[in-house]
Design an enzyme around this catalytic site. Structure first.
Site, PDB file in Angstrom:
ATOM      1  N   GLY A  13       0.911  -1.425  -0.020  1.00  0.00           N
ATOM      2  CA  GLY A  13      -0.027   0.039  -0.036  1.00  0.00           C
ATOM      3  C   GLY A  13       0.780   1.124  -0.023  1.00  0.00           C
ATOM      4  CE  LYS A 213       0.683  -6.014  -2.383  1.00  0.00           C
ATOM      5  NZ  LYS A 213       0.411  -6.168  -0.990  1.00  0.00           N
ATOM      6  CE  LYS A 275       2.610  -7.262   3.344  1.00  0.00           C
ATOM      7  NZ  LYS A 275       1.780  -7.194   2.159  1.00  0.00           N
TER       8      LYS A 275
HETATM    9  N1  LIG Z   1       5.161 -10.176  12.290  1.00  0.00           N
HETATM   10  C1  LIG Z   1       5.262  -8.790  11.748  1.00  0.00           C
HETATM   11  N2  LIG Z   1       6.505  -8.297  11.436  1.00  0.00           N
HETATM   12  C2  LIG Z   1       6.442  -7.028  10.842  1.00  0.00           C
HETATM   13  N3  LIG Z   1       5.328  -6.321  10.456  1.00  0.00           N
HETATM   14  C3  LIG Z   1       4.421  -6.897  10.890  1.00  0.00           C
HETATM   15  C4  LIG Z   1       4.127  -7.991  11.575  1.00  0.00           C
HETATM   16  N4  LIG Z   1       2.703  -8.127  11.556  1.00  0.00           N
HETATM   17  C5  LIG Z   1       2.289  -7.093  11.200  1.00  0.00           C
HETATM   18  N5  LIG Z   1       3.072  -6.267  10.428  1.00  0.00           N
HETATM   19  C6  LIG Z   1       2.668  -5.127   9.946  1.00  0.00           C
HETATM   20  O1  LIG Z   1       1.975  -5.240   8.982  1.00  0.00           O
HETATM   21  C7  LIG Z   1       2.128  -4.374   7.691  1.00  0.00           C
HETATM   22  C8  LIG Z   1       2.116  -5.198   6.390  1.00  0.00           C
HETATM   23  O2  LIG Z   1       0.521  -5.324   6.041  1.00  0.00           O
HETATM   24  P1  LIG Z   1      -0.096  -4.362   5.297  1.00  0.00           P
HETATM   25  O3  LIG Z   1       0.347  -2.739   5.334  1.00  0.00           O
HETATM   26  O4  LIG Z   1      -1.483  -4.700   5.209  1.00  0.00           O
HETATM   27  O5  LIG Z   1       0.640  -4.566   3.809  1.00  0.00           O
HETATM   28  P2  LIG Z   1       0.929  -3.867   2.381  1.00  0.00           P
HETATM   29  O6  LIG Z   1       2.348  -3.242   2.505  1.00  0.00           O
HETATM   30  O7  LIG Z   1       0.935  -5.229   1.323  1.00  0.00           O
HETATM   31  O8  LIG Z   1      -0.256  -3.093   2.063  1.00  0.00           O
HETATM   32  C9  LIG Z   1       3.690  -3.837   8.137  1.00  0.00           C
HETATM   33  O9  LIG Z   1       3.861  -2.560   7.643  1.00  0.00           O
HETATM   34  C10 LIG Z   1       3.473  -3.859   9.938  1.00  0.00           C
HETATM   35  O10 LIG Z   1       3.268  -2.726  10.328  1.00  0.00           O
HETATM   36  N1  LIG Z   2      -5.342  -6.621  -4.048  1.00  0.00           N
HETATM   37  C1  LIG Z   2      -4.754  -6.512  -2.857  1.00  0.00           C
HETATM   38  O1  LIG Z   2      -4.199  -7.273  -2.184  1.00  0.00           O
HETATM   39  O2  LIG Z   2      -4.575  -5.144  -2.554  1.00  0.00           O
HETATM   40  P1  LIG Z   2      -3.863  -4.278  -1.325  1.00  0.00           P
HETATM   41  O3  LIG Z   2      -2.363  -4.977  -1.141  1.00  0.00           O
HETATM   42  O4  LIG Z   2      -3.997  -3.117  -1.476  1.00  0.00           O
HETATM   43  O5  LIG Z   2      -4.688  -5.009  -0.009  1.00  0.00           O
END
Ligand SMILES: Nc1ncnc2c1ncn2[C@@H]1O[C@H](COP(=O)(O)OP(=O)(O)O)[C@@H](O)[C@H]1O
Ligand SMILES: NC(=O)OP(=O)(O)O
Length: 328
Positions: A13, A213, A275
């Site tokens: 994001g 994604k 992830k």
């Molecule tokens: N075990 C973990 N180690 C590191 N970060 C974590 C963990 N659990 C949750 N997070 C949080 O999850 C976030 C990533 O998820 P999210 O923001 O939903 O993903 P994206 O970057 O795909 O949008 C990280 O930036 C961190 O703040």
């Molecule tokens: N499609 C999808 O996984 O989008 P975000 O990573 O923004 O949630």
């Protein structure tokens, strides 16, 4: 820096969106992201980029609902996924091609509307889990619920709409992606997880869902036989005991260790778990590939082993070593 490899980078994001959801702010974030990604291109890597669309597709769906009328009917969610895949890909093409030109790199960049096959019997269709769109207050969510959708409280940050998120079965445009990267084209694919489609006797048909994604990127990485699968997110490393006084940074970690941490419930389903699962799945399916989970800011340092590097074996194989050697 990693050189001469086939790399897929999945953008989280914050690589596209800050707190400001305007087009201008998203373009500015994408510009910064592309600037970093071009470093990989400069080092002769074949680059495939994928990205999320959770906030954008949810916002677009809301706009559809607000304008819905007989003369201007709301479009279904799969069409909204395609539209956000198109708009974000378009911004990336603009920014990436400007940066390539500025750095005198003679390469083209294309974003591919990618269909991703899903299984009609996936249980995800019965249990929506994928948060999309804006965070809502309690008052706002009470009103929003009138649309008949499902809303959940998201990690103390507010309420969000959730939609089905089936697992990807295969990337329909995979061969096209392979051809593009073999011709040196920087390829943006599986944006927003790709458009979920079902295979039918009459061809592919869209279905209302949003694919994660990280899982779609993993499937693509597997199918194009990538060497390195990089997941860029908001943190430099994955942690166990995240946000607790005894949190511990994971540097090089095996898939077996990660599977144990998953069993211990170390990773949150809505954020880090997909992830980790995607990284484990890619490394185990690949005969030599590695996965790296880190932040955009840390991308410059991955050659020094920065980030969480997922490998198959404690003692890395010679093929894994040929990739990781440049990093330590
Ligand atoms: N075990 C973990 N180690 C590191 N970060 C974590 C963990 N659990 C949750 N997070 C949080 O999850 C976030 C990533 O998820 P999210 O923001 O939903 O993903 P994206 O970057 O795909 O949008 C990280 O930036 C961190 O703040
Ligand atoms: N499609 C999808 O996984 O989008 P975000 O990573 O923004 O949630």
């Amino acid at each position: 820096m990693i050189e001469n490899k086939k790399i897929i980078v999945a953008l989280g994001g914050n690589a596209i969106l800050s707190d400001d959801p305007t087009a201008e702010a998203q373009i500015a974030a994408i510009r910064q992201t592309c600037d970093r990604l071009v470093d990989l291109v400069e080092h002769n890597n074949q680059l495939i980029i994928s990205h999320g669309n959770g906030p954008q597709v949810g916002n677009l769906l809301l706009q559809q609902q607000l304008a819905n009328s007989e003369k201007n009917p709301a479009l279904p969610l799969d069409a909204c996924v395609a539209m956000t895949e198109g708009s974000i890909g378009y911004w990336m093409q603009n920014e990436m091609s400007s940066i390539l030109k500025k750095r005198h790199i003679d390469k083209s960049v294309v974003s591919l509307i990618t269909r991703v096959e899903v299984d009609k019997d996936d249980v995800a269709f019965e249990y929506p889990t994928k948060p999309i769109g804006p965070f809502l207050t309690e008052v706002e969510v009470a009103e929003a619920r009138e649309d008949g959708g499902k809303y959940i409280e998201d990690s103390g940050r507010g309420y969000r709409k959730v939609v089905p998120s089936p697992k990807p079965v295969g990337i329909v445009e995979c061969d096209t992606v392979k051809q593009l990267i073999e011709h040196g084209v920087i390829t943006i694919s599986c944006g927003g997880g790709g458009i979920p489609v079902l295979k039918t006797e009459e061809g592919y048909k869209g279905v209302e869902a949003v694919i994660d994604k990280d899982f779609a990127s993993e499937k693509l990485a597997e199918q194009v036989k990538a060497d390195v699968f990089i997941i860029l997110t908001g943190v430099d490393h994955v942690y166990i005991n995240f946000n607790k006084p005894n949190q511990k940074k994971l540097e090089q970690v095996t898939t077996e260790d990660l599977k144990q941490y998953i069993e211990q419930g170390q990773f949150e389903p809505g954020s880090m778990l997909p992830k980790i699962e995607a990284a484990v799945q890619f490394v185990e399916a690949s005969d030599h590939g590695i996965a790296i989970i880190t932040s955009l800011g840390n991308l410059d340092n991955i050659h020094q082993g920065a980030g969480t590097v997922v490998v198959k074996h404690k003692q890395v194989t010679s093929k894994e070593a040929s990739i990781t050697a440049e990093m330590y």
